[in-house]
Design an enzyme around this catalytic site. Structure first.
Site, PDB file in Angstrom:
ATOM      1  N   CYS A  13     -86.914  28.119  22.787  1.00 11.11           N
ATOM      2  CA  CYS A  13     -87.221  27.987  24.208  1.00 11.11           C
ATOM      3  C   CYS A  13     -86.487  29.070  25.000  1.00 11.11           C
ATOM      4  CB  CYS A  13     -86.854  26.585  24.707  1.00 11.11           C
ATOM      5  SG  CYS A  13     -85.090  26.305  24.913  1.00 11.11           S
ATOM      6  N   CYS A  16     -82.690  28.688  24.992  1.00 14.73           N
ATOM      7  CA  CYS A  16     -82.067  29.044  23.712  1.00 14.73           C
ATOM      8  C   CYS A  16     -82.007  30.563  23.571  1.00 14.73           C
ATOM      9  CB  CYS A  16     -82.847  28.440  22.539  1.00 14.73           C
ATOM     10  SG  CYS A  16     -82.638  26.667  22.341  1.00 14.73           S
ATOM     11  N   ASP A  39     -81.266  30.423  38.487  1.00 15.92           N
ATOM     12  CA  ASP A  39     -82.666  30.090  38.227  1.00 15.92           C
ATOM     13  C   ASP A  39     -83.504  31.261  38.725  1.00 15.92           C
ATOM     14  OD1 ASP A  39     -85.317  29.040  38.311  1.00 15.92           O
ATOM     15  OD2 ASP A  39     -84.535  27.023  38.540  1.00 15.92           O
ATOM     16  N   HIS A  55     -79.517  23.556  21.561  1.00 19.81           N
ATOM     17  CA  HIS A  55     -80.799  23.018  21.987  1.00 19.81           C
ATOM     18  C   HIS A  55     -80.796  21.501  21.872  1.00 19.81           C
ATOM     19  CE1 HIS A  55     -85.033  22.988  22.978  1.00 19.81           C
ATOM     20  NE2 HIS A  55     -85.127  21.979  22.122  1.00 19.81           N
ATOM     21  N   GLY A 101     -90.732  15.466  35.402  1.00 19.11           N
ATOM     22  CA  GLY A 101     -90.618  16.732  36.121  1.00 19.11           C
ATOM     23  C   GLY A 101     -89.920  17.833  35.336  1.00 19.11           C
ATOM     24  N   THR A 103     -89.620  20.966  33.121  1.00 18.00           N
ATOM     25  CA  THR A 103     -90.543  22.058  32.828  1.00 18.00           C
ATOM     26  C   THR A 103     -90.063  22.950  31.687  1.00 18.00           C
ATOM     27  OG1 THR A 103     -89.541  23.464  34.520  1.00 18.00           O
ATOM     28  CG2 THR A 103     -91.439  22.107  35.188  1.00 18.00           C
ATOM     29  N   HIS A 108     -80.974  20.432  30.920  1.00 16.17           N
ATOM     30  CA  HIS A 108     -80.311  21.228  31.951  1.00 16.17           C
ATOM     31  C   HIS A 108     -80.270  20.453  33.260  1.00 16.17           C
ATOM     32  CE1 HIS A 108     -84.591  22.097  32.564  1.00 16.17           C
ATOM     33  NE2 HIS A 108     -84.306  22.464  33.810  1.00 16.17           N
ATOM     34  N   HIS A 110     -80.074  21.138  37.576  1.00 20.43           N
ATOM     35  CA  HIS A 110     -80.188  22.068  38.702  1.00 20.43           C
ATOM     36  C   HIS A 110     -79.062  21.781  39.692  1.00 20.43           C
ATOM     37  CE1 HIS A 110     -84.430  23.431  37.985  1.00 20.43           C
ATOM     38  NE2 HIS A 110     -84.407  22.337  37.235  1.00 20.43           N
TER      39      HIS A 110
END
Length: 145
Positions: A13, A16, A39, A55, A101, A103, A108, A110
């Site tokens: 991903c 990663c 971000d 991961h 939600g 994505t 992680h 925010h």
């Protein structure tokens, strides 16, 4: 929520690859278990993601140590965001699964600086099921613990 959805397989991903330094990132800080980076889809200036280095797709997949480390790093980053960007508030958001939600299928959180009129809306339909229903829900959770 953002329109970007990472469909890479686990271990490959975008986060990663970022942790492995295979792709560039604006790194804020890192330690043994976490990394914090800007971000690329900045909601407001100073929007940072704090991810596990290893991961793990969702909260259910992280170890207790990783979960604690992400929160500790998020706190450090949030304090730095307050100093550097002077927001009126902060939102910490952690989503699990597409319906929740999420994505990018890598655990992680925010850290989003908030300002009056920033266009971010966090809302849901409020329901008040009553005291007995709440007691029943609590009993189900106690049994699951």
């Amino acid at each position: 929520m953002p329109m970007f959805v990472d469909t890479s397989p686990p271990g490959e991903c975008i986060f990663c690859r970022l942790a492995a330094r295979q792709i560039p990132a604006a790194l804020v800080c890192e330690d043994e278990l976490t990394l914090a980076f800007m971000d690329i889809g900045q909601v407001t200036p100073g929007h940072v993601l704090v991810a596990t280095r290893r991961h793990a797709a969702t909260l259910a997949d992280v170890t207790p140590e990783e979960a604690a480390a992400v929160m500790q790093t998020a706190r450090r980053v949030a304090l730095a965001v307050q100093t550097a960007f002077d927001p009126a508030g902060l939102t910490l958001l952690q989503a699990n699964g597409a319906v929740g939600g999420q994505t990018v299928g890598h655990f992680h959180m925010h850290v989003v600086p908030r300002h009056e009129g920033d266009g971010i809306a966090l809302s849901w339909p409020r329901k008040e099921p009553g005291a007995q229903v709440l007691q029943d829900y609590a009993a189900r959770l106690r049994a699951a613990l």
